[in-house]
Design a protein around this motif. Structure first.
Motif, PDB file in Angstrom:
ATOM      1  N   LYS A  23      43.117  39.014  26.313  1.00  0.00           N
ATOM      2  CA  LYS A  23      44.262  39.919  26.336  1.00  0.00           C
ATOM      3  C   LYS A  23      44.017  41.134  25.447  1.00  0.00           C
ATOM      4  O   LYS A  23      44.401  42.255  25.792  1.00  0.00           O
ATOM      5  CB  LYS A  23      45.533  39.174  25.925  1.00  0.00           C
ATOM      6  CG  LYS A  23      45.985  38.172  26.978  1.00  0.00           C
ATOM      7  CD  LYS A  23      47.231  37.403  26.572  1.00  0.00           C
ATOM      8  CE  LYS A  23      47.654  36.464  27.692  1.00  0.00           C
ATOM      9  NZ  LYS A  23      48.835  35.645  27.350  1.00  0.00           N
ATOM     10  N   CYS A  26      41.670  43.465  27.425  1.00  0.00           N
ATOM     11  CA  CYS A  26      42.423  44.154  28.480  1.00  0.00           C
ATOM     12  C   CYS A  26      43.282  45.267  27.898  1.00  0.00           C
ATOM     13  O   CYS A  26      43.364  46.374  28.454  1.00  0.00           O
ATOM     14  CB  CYS A  26      43.304  43.169  29.232  1.00  0.00           C
ATOM     15  SG  CYS A  26      42.409  42.000  30.280  1.00  0.00           S
ATOM     16  N   GLN A  67      50.278  41.398  32.353  1.00  0.00           N
ATOM     17  CA  GLN A  67      50.306  42.308  33.493  1.00  0.00           C
ATOM     18  C   GLN A  67      51.442  43.315  33.370  1.00  0.00           C
ATOM     19  O   GLN A  67      51.292  44.486  33.746  1.00  0.00           O
ATOM     20  CB  GLN A  67      50.440  41.517  34.798  1.00  0.00           C
ATOM     21  CG  GLN A  67      49.234  40.630  35.104  1.00  0.00           C
ATOM     22  CD  GLN A  67      49.331  39.238  34.488  1.00  0.00           C
ATOM     23  OE1 GLN A  67      50.086  39.019  33.539  1.00  0.00           O
ATOM     24  NE2 GLN A  67      48.589  38.290  35.042  1.00  0.00           N
ATOM     25  N   TYR A  68      52.602  42.863  32.868  1.00  0.00           N
ATOM     26  CA  TYR A  68      53.726  43.778  32.674  1.00  0.00           C
ATOM     27  C   TYR A  68      53.421  44.789  31.577  1.00  0.00           C
ATOM     28  O   TYR A  68      53.781  45.963  31.681  1.00  0.00           O
ATOM     29  CB  TYR A  68      54.987  42.995  32.301  1.00  0.00           C
ATOM     30  CG  TYR A  68      55.687  42.283  33.441  1.00  0.00           C
ATOM     31  CD1 TYR A  68      55.157  42.254  34.729  1.00  0.00           C
ATOM     32  CD2 TYR A  68      56.890  41.620  33.218  1.00  0.00           C
ATOM     33  CE1 TYR A  68      55.804  41.597  35.758  1.00  0.00           C
ATOM     34  CE2 TYR A  68      57.555  40.955  34.242  1.00  0.00           C
ATOM     35  CZ  TYR A  68      57.006  40.946  35.511  1.00  0.00           C
ATOM     36  OH  TYR A  68      57.656  40.294  36.528  1.00  0.00           O
ATOM     37  N   SER A  72      49.873  47.264  35.424  1.00  0.00           N
ATOM     38  CA  SER A  72      49.140  47.136  36.677  1.00  0.00           C
ATOM     39  C   SER A  72      48.231  45.916  36.598  1.00  0.00           C
ATOM     40  O   SER A  72      47.954  45.410  35.503  1.00  0.00           O
ATOM     41  CB  SER A  72      48.309  48.383  36.965  1.00  0.00           C
ATOM     42  OG  SER A  72      47.312  48.563  35.978  1.00  0.00           O
ATOM     43  N   TRP A  73      47.765  45.481  37.780  1.00  0.00           N
ATOM     44  CA  TRP A  73      46.877  44.319  37.822  1.00  0.00           C
ATOM     45  C   TRP A  73      46.008  44.389  39.066  1.00  0.00           C
ATOM     46  O   TRP A  73      46.465  44.846  40.111  1.00  0.00           O
ATOM     47  CB  TRP A  73      47.684  43.031  37.822  1.00  0.00           C
ATOM     48  CG  TRP A  73      46.891  41.819  37.416  1.00  0.00           C
ATOM     49  CD1 TRP A  73      46.608  40.721  38.182  1.00  0.00           C
ATOM     50  CD2 TRP A  73      46.268  41.574  36.142  1.00  0.00           C
ATOM     51  NE1 TRP A  73      45.865  39.810  37.464  1.00  0.00           N
ATOM     52  CE2 TRP A  73      45.641  40.306  36.204  1.00  0.00           C
ATOM     53  CE3 TRP A  73      46.199  42.293  34.952  1.00  0.00           C
ATOM     54  CZ2 TRP A  73      44.944  39.749  35.143  1.00  0.00           C
ATOM     55  CZ3 TRP A  73      45.501  41.747  33.895  1.00  0.00           C
ATOM     56  CH2 TRP A  73      44.877  40.496  33.976  1.00  0.00           C
ATOM     57  N   GLU A  79      44.158  47.936  42.772  1.00  0.00           N
ATOM     58  CA  GLU A  79      45.024  47.829  41.600  1.00  0.00           C
ATOM     59  C   GLU A  79      46.464  48.050  42.037  1.00  0.00           C
ATOM     60  O   GLU A  79      46.768  48.987  42.768  1.00  0.00           O
ATOM     61  CB  GLU A  79      44.619  48.867  40.552  1.00  0.00           C
ATOM     62  CG  GLU A  79      45.326  48.709  39.229  1.00  0.00           C
ATOM     63  CD  GLU A  79      44.813  49.685  38.180  1.00  0.00           C
ATOM     64  OE1 GLU A  79      45.375  50.810  38.109  1.00  0.00           O
ATOM     65  OE2 GLU A  79      43.858  49.348  37.470  1.00  0.00           O
ATOM     66  N   ILE A  88      54.093  38.781  39.710  1.00  0.00           N
ATOM     67  CA  ILE A  88      52.734  39.178  39.366  1.00  0.00           C
ATOM     68  C   ILE A  88      51.757  38.610  40.392  1.00  0.00           C
ATOM     69  O   ILE A  88      51.791  37.422  40.689  1.00  0.00           O
ATOM     70  CB  ILE A  88      52.371  38.668  37.955  1.00  0.00           C
ATOM     71  CG1 ILE A  88      53.262  39.346  36.905  1.00  0.00           C
ATOM     72  CG2 ILE A  88      50.901  38.925  37.641  1.00  0.00           C
ATOM     73  CD1 ILE A  88      53.220  38.677  35.548  1.00  0.00           C
ATOM     74  N   ARG A  90      48.616  36.852  41.928  1.00  0.00           N
ATOM     75  CA  ARG A  90      47.798  35.778  41.363  1.00  0.00           C
ATOM     76  C   ARG A  90      46.558  35.520  42.204  1.00  0.00           C
ATOM     77  O   ARG A  90      46.556  35.787  43.417  1.00  0.00           O
ATOM     78  CB  ARG A  90      48.647  34.505  41.250  1.00  0.00           C
ATOM     79  CG  ARG A  90      49.687  34.593  40.127  1.00  0.00           C
ATOM     80  CD  ARG A  90      50.681  33.461  40.214  1.00  0.00           C
ATOM     81  NE  ARG A  90      51.469  33.326  39.005  1.00  0.00           N
ATOM     82  CZ  ARG A  90      52.544  34.075  38.712  1.00  0.00           C
ATOM     83  NH1 ARG A  90      52.938  35.019  39.555  1.00  0.00           N
ATOM     84  NH2 ARG A  90      53.205  33.883  37.578  1.00  0.00           N
TER      85      ARG A  90
END
Length: 277
Positions: A23, A26, A67-68, A72-73, A79, A88, A90
């Motif tokens: 995390k 990221c 992700q929030y 973006s994810w 993306e 989200i 998965r």
């Protein structure tokens, strides 16, 4: 960046946030505007500002999903914008998407419906991968629909419909026997189980999780309401909860579908069901 990363790992770990290293990576890479894979060659830069980093770390500490926080994810080579009010994307859902893409690719000009579309990750991915497909994404939530519109911007072969998929009027807005493929990752958590979910999951919208008393509300509804919209020989694809395989297969059989197949995900769990009309 190196100091920002080290501090983020320490802060998240000290506050009991799981996957602290991932995390943190990221987070600092997102704030620096680079990919995670580009961290090593950029770690000596001062690209991460202190206040945005601190704000993001405190959001993660509160339990908000990564992700929030990132906004973006990645999903199926693209993306997607995500945030409060939308489910989200998965990894398991990428497998459902892949099945739909492969089914669409062998058809000349397939019509595909993505029901309970949320962020649009399934329908948009199909539209991008199969340029000759005509995709419609159906979503009822106001907040989720805003993300759907944002994510679908500029994609010519997808259209959007704000509607309740359990309402017969939504299905009636499409010609009978017009869809080659209907795909859906509907809400499938039993209502009583939602409050027992992980803290991060509880940040996601309840309406995207709640599948009714037994978790099967949307499977029954979609199988019945949208059956006439599917062409003869058309394919219905569902993502399911890992303990719902037998029940969903039974629902589809009772609704008159054939060639029903239960498929496992990469983790070996029952996760997808396909059927033909």
């Amino acid at each position: 960046m190196k100091d920002a990363y080290s501090y983020s790992v320490y802060f998240l770990g000290a506050n009991g946030v799981d996957e602290a290293e991932f995390k943190a990576l990221c987070l600092v890479c997102s704030l620096a505007g680079i990919k995670n894979s580009e961290y090593e060659q950029n770690k000596s830069s001062d690209a991460v500002l202190t206040k945005p980093l601190a704000d993001a770390l405190w959001r993660l500490r509160s339990g908000e999903p990564l992700q929030y926080v990132l906004g973006s994810w990645d999903f199926y080579e693209s993306e997607f914008s995500v945030g409060s009010g939308v489910l989200i994307p998965r990894p398991e859902t990428e497998e459902l998407t892949d099945i739909a893409v492969n089914a669409a690719r062998v058809l000349e000009c397939p019509t595909v419906l993505d029901l309970c579309a949320g962020s649009g990750c399934i329908g948009i991915s199909i539209a991008r991968a199969v340029k000759n497909a005509r995709v419609t994404a159906v979503e009822n939530s106001e907040k989720a629909f805003e993300y759907l519109k944002k994510n679908a911007a500029g994609i010519d072969n997808i259209s959007l419909l704000k509607a309740d998929v359990l309402n017969e009027s939504a299905a009636a807005s499409f010609p009978k026997e017009s869809a080659d493929i209907i795909v859906s990752n509907p809400p499938y958590i039993p209502s009583a189980d939602i409050d027992k979910l992980q803290r991060e999951v509880l940040f996601e919208p309840r309406e995207a999780l709640d599948g009714g008393e037994d978790g099967l509300l949307f499977y029954r509804g979609i199988a019945c309401v949208w059956r006439n919209t599917l062409k003869s020989g058309g394919i219905l694809l569902f993502e399911i909860g890992e303990e719902q395989g037998a029940s969903v297969c039974s629902i589809l059989k009772s609704a008159g579908y054939v060639n029903i197949e239960l498929k496992k995900d990469i983790y070996g769990n029952d996760r997808m069901v396909s059927a033909e009309k």
